[in-house]
Design a protein around this motif. Structure first.
Motif, PDB file in Angstrom:
ATOM      1  N   LYS A 264     -14.558  50.106  32.628  1.00 20.50           N
ATOM      2  CA  LYS A 264     -15.960  50.091  32.208  1.00 20.50           C
ATOM      3  C   LYS A 264     -16.451  48.693  31.857  1.00 20.50           C
ATOM      4  O   LYS A 264     -17.611  48.342  32.116  1.00 20.50           O
ATOM      5  CB  LYS A 264     -16.135  51.032  31.010  1.00 20.50           C
ATOM      6  CG  LYS A 264     -17.553  51.107  30.480  1.00 20.50           C
ATOM      7  CD  LYS A 264     -17.607  52.056  29.299  1.00 20.50           C
ATOM      8  CE  LYS A 264     -19.007  52.092  28.694  1.00 20.50           C
ATOM      9  NZ  LYS A 264     -19.067  52.994  27.519  1.00 20.50           N
ATOM     10  N   ASN A 265     -15.587  47.840  31.292  1.00 21.21           N
ATOM     11  CA  ASN A 265     -16.007  46.531  30.806  1.00 21.21           C
ATOM     12  C   ASN A 265     -15.344  45.364  31.519  1.00 21.21           C
ATOM     13  O   ASN A 265     -15.572  44.204  31.146  1.00 21.21           O
ATOM     14  CB  ASN A 265     -15.707  46.413  29.298  1.00 21.21           C
ATOM     15  CG  ASN A 265     -16.435  47.451  28.471  1.00 21.21           C
ATOM     16  OD1 ASN A 265     -17.643  47.562  28.536  1.00 21.21           O
ATOM     17  ND2 ASN A 265     -15.692  48.230  27.699  1.00 21.21           N
ATOM     18  N   THR A 266     -14.508  45.610  32.515  1.00 19.83           N
ATOM     19  CA  THR A 266     -13.722  44.553  33.140  1.00 19.83           C
ATOM     20  C   THR A 266     -13.980  44.502  34.640  1.00 19.83           C
ATOM     21  O   THR A 266     -14.002  45.529  35.313  1.00 19.83           O
ATOM     22  CB  THR A 266     -12.217  44.764  32.890  1.00 19.83           C
ATOM     23  OG1 THR A 266     -11.989  44.954  31.492  1.00 19.83           O
ATOM     24  CG2 THR A 266     -11.418  43.560  33.356  1.00 19.83           C
ATOM     25  N   VAL A 267     -14.183  43.265  35.153  1.00 14.84           N
ATOM     26  CA  VAL A 267     -14.415  43.051  36.582  1.00 14.84           C
ATOM     27  C   VAL A 267     -13.466  41.971  37.072  1.00 14.84           C
ATOM     28  O   VAL A 267     -13.282  40.939  36.415  1.00 14.84           O
ATOM     29  CB  VAL A 267     -15.873  42.619  36.859  1.00 14.84           C
ATOM     30  CG1 VAL A 267     -16.105  42.452  38.360  1.00 14.84           C
ATOM     31  CG2 VAL A 267     -16.854  43.633  36.291  1.00 14.84           C
ATOM     32  N   GLY A 268     -12.838  42.218  38.226  1.00 13.97           N
ATOM     33  CA  GLY A 268     -11.987  41.227  38.859  1.00 13.97           C
ATOM     34  C   GLY A 268     -12.686  40.622  40.066  1.00 13.97           C
ATOM     35  O   GLY A 268     -13.373  41.316  40.821  1.00 13.97           O
ATOM     36  N   TYR A 269     -12.548  39.292  40.263  1.00 13.48           N
ATOM     37  CA  TYR A 269     -13.230  38.596  41.346  1.00 13.48           C
ATOM     38  C   TYR A 269     -12.219  37.828  42.200  1.00 13.48           C
ATOM     39  O   TYR A 269     -11.274  37.214  41.675  1.00 13.48           O
ATOM     40  CB  TYR A 269     -14.247  37.584  40.802  1.00 13.48           C
ATOM     41  CG  TYR A 269     -15.384  38.185  40.027  1.00 13.48           C
ATOM     42  CD1 TYR A 269     -16.560  38.578  40.664  1.00 13.48           C
ATOM     43  CD2 TYR A 269     -15.297  38.355  38.640  1.00 13.48           C
ATOM     44  CE1 TYR A 269     -17.616  39.112  39.941  1.00 13.48           C
ATOM     45  CE2 TYR A 269     -16.340  38.893  37.918  1.00 13.48           C
ATOM     46  CZ  TYR A 269     -17.501  39.264  38.578  1.00 13.48           C
ATOM     47  OH  TYR A 269     -18.547  39.799  37.858  1.00 13.48           O
ATOM     48  N   LEU A 270     -12.438  37.845  43.527  1.00 13.46           N
ATOM     49  CA  LEU A 270     -11.730  36.979  44.471  1.00 13.46           C
ATOM     50  C   LEU A 270     -12.791  36.193  45.231  1.00 13.46           C
ATOM     51  O   LEU A 270     -13.697  36.774  45.832  1.00 13.46           O
ATOM     52  CB  LEU A 270     -10.892  37.802  45.450  1.00 13.46           C
ATOM     53  CG  LEU A 270      -9.661  38.522  44.888  1.00 13.46           C
ATOM     54  CD1 LEU A 270      -9.026  39.382  45.971  1.00 13.46           C
ATOM     55  CD2 LEU A 270      -8.642  37.509  44.359  1.00 13.46           C
ATOM     56  N   GLN A 271     -12.681  34.853  45.203  1.00 16.70           N
ATOM     57  CA  GLN A 271     -13.694  34.009  45.832  1.00 16.70           C
ATOM     58  C   GLN A 271     -13.047  33.031  46.805  1.00 16.70           C
ATOM     59  O   GLN A 271     -12.038  32.389  46.487  1.00 16.70           O
ATOM     60  CB  GLN A 271     -14.476  33.230  44.773  1.00 16.70           C
ATOM     61  CG  GLN A 271     -15.584  32.343  45.352  1.00 16.70           C
ATOM     62  CD  GLN A 271     -16.236  31.475  44.304  1.00 16.70           C
ATOM     63  OE1 GLN A 271     -15.735  30.385  44.003  1.00 16.70           O
ATOM     64  NE2 GLN A 271     -17.341  31.939  43.740  1.00 16.70           N
TER      65      GLN A 271
END
Length: 507
Positions: A264-271
């Motif tokens: 609900k509060n955590t997002v993972g990013y790959l750039q």
């Protein structure tokens, strides 16, 4: 009142304040307040066309407030999210027996479905002013061994950079939005700026595309294409293609970001970034009501680094935040700490100290401003509405005063609302106080006046004469032939008459 929204936008009316009831008011209290206001504002009681029109508006507003607060489900939604929650599509299919936690979860689901469409529905002006101060000399005095050096007794602190940016979004149609932004920067005596124009179109409920055109004296013309797409309910991708025109020729660039909601509060990013400053970056961001945490790792040309940062959000009226970060890479190591605080309804002031090896020590001061939502035109409109409400009250107030005088009851002699200035050298600021004698007398019942713990600006006949500033309510009243006086804070509950308000005539 709990809320899951981070927007600054506020509802125009507070239903509890409008009905002048407590947030914990029972059904009986709501019904009594509703009936009284209906009798006051019923359109059939007024023959003048203008007054009749104003009465209809207030009558409908009171009816709307009662409908929302008298229904347990809509009242729960309103208590959590305000009027914006009631306007969310999809509530009609929700079971009526739900707890506040279940309502909050349902709202967040509906909000995610409309997130991209909601971006098109309003203008979103914002800007940033950032100042960099080089304070290295406070901590590392190279000339302290040389007593004959001119000025060696005082450390040199310099402003070595400044950055100003501003952007605004303007909806053109239900699917198209124009975005205009610009920035100015200066560092060590050299400066420049740029201006960008973007046109965004929502292609479906799952995505949008954006064309960008830019020009500046540092980087040259820019042409870009950006695409956003929801792949699954918990995963989305953003791709940005750009062509940078400069004296060295055309420099292409491509950036792709893949993100997934881990919870609900955590997002993972790959750039992945190719072309201009090629790099690969992995980060995890966790944002809750009380904290914001980021950990990131980047491998790239020319910069590779590891970053960890934490921000604590205090649950106070000033929205105070303290933060710290550690960044280490081929360039060295930088430790930064600072804080920010809301200084008015529309501005945030922050400062941070950065200590690095080999860069030294610097101080950053940042002010974030949002365009004032309540312009002079808005205040004028609220003033006209309040004056119309006061005209509707005149007949009722006359009858109330006659009844109170017959029993030597409660008579409001004078009442003022706004920002009071005690300094005689600032008399011009007294225009921020308005007369609310009639609206308060209209609320008197059985020789009593009870105001709930809420901003008085929402009461009928009131308006906010000084948006974003601290306000008070000052009342001079007569009870049993004796003068009384009281000064109350804007959001403070007030009950009169009271023996402690009595004016000592002997003194």
């Amino acid at each position: 009142m709990a809320t899951a929204l981070n927007e600054e936008e506020l509802d125009n009316e507070d239903y509890y304040s409008l009905l002048n009831v407590r947030r914990e008011a029972s059904c009986e209290e709501l019904k009594a307040a509703y009936r009284r206001l209906c009798m006051l504002y019923h359109p059939d009681k007024h023959r003048d066309p203008e007054l009749k029109l104003q009465a209809e508006r207030l009558f409908n507003l009171v009816h709307q407030a009662y409908e929302v607060l008298s229904d347990p489900q809509t009242r729960a939604i309103y208590d959590i999210y305000g009027k914006r929650g009631l306007e969310m599509e999809g509530w009609e299919v929700v079971e009526r027996r739900r707890t506040p936690a279940e309502i909050r979860e349902e709202f967040e689901r509906l909000q995610r479905e409309r997130e991209e469409r909601r971006l098109q529905q309003r203008t979103n002006p914002k800007g940033t002013i950032s100042v960099g101060v080089d304070a290295t000399d406070l901590f590392d005095r190279y000339e302290e061994e040389y007593e004959d050096v001119s000025g060696s007794g005082f450390p040199q602190i310099e402003i070595n950079k400044m950055h100003i940016s501003q952007s605004i979004e303007a909806p053109l149609t239900s699917t198209d939005t124009a975005i205009l932004s610009g920035n100015l920067s200066t560092q060590n005596g050299n400066g420049g700026g740029s201006i960008n124009f973007a046109l965004r179109r929502v292609t479906s409920a799952k995505g949008w595309g954006e064309l960008e055109f830019g020009a500046g004296d540092l980087q040259g013309p820019l042409f870009g294409l950006k695409i956003f797409r929801n792949l699954t309910p918990r995963c989305f991708v953003t791709t940005n293609c750009a062509l940078q025109f400069s004296s060295r020729g055309i420099r292409p660039g491509l950036t792709t970001v893949l993100a997934r909601n881990l919870d609900k509060n955590t997002v993972g990013y790959l750039q992945w970034r190719w072309g201009i400053q090629s790099a690969m970056n992995t980060s995890i961001v966790r944002d809750t009501k009380t904290s914001h945490f980021t950990v990131a790792l980047q491998l790239g040309i020319p910069h590779s680094f590891a970053l960890i940062s934490y921000q604590h959000k205090f649950q106070d009226d000033d929205q105070t935040r303290v933060k710290g970060s550690l960044k280490a890479g081929f360039f060295g190591t930088v430790v930064e700490y600072g804080a920010e605080r809301k200084i008015s309804r529309h501005s945030v002031l922050g400062a941070a100290v950065s200590v690095g090896v080999p860069q030294g020590v610097s101080l950053k001061v940042k002010e974030l401003e949002k365009q004032r939502e309540s312009t002079a035109t808005d205040i004028l409109q609220k003033k006209q509405e309040a004056e119309a409400a006061v005209r509707l009250m005149q007949e009722s107030v006359r009858r109330i005063i006659e009844a109170e005088e017959s029993r030597m009851g409660l008579i409001i002699v004078n009442a003022w609302y706004g920002k009071f200035v005690k300094d005689k050298s600032r008399k011009n600021e007294k225009v921020k106080v308005i007369d609310v004698t009639v609206p308060l007398q209209c609320l008197v019942k059985d020789s009593k006046l009870i105001l709930t713990e809420a901003s008085k600006a929402g009461l009928p006949g009131f308006y906010d004469p000084c948006v974003g500033e601290e306000k008070n309510l000052k009342v001079l009243y007569q009870f049993r032939g004796v003068l009384h006086q009281v000064m109350a804070l804007d959001s403070e509950a007030l009950r009169i008459p009271k023996q402690s308000h009595r004016i000592d005539t002997d003194g």
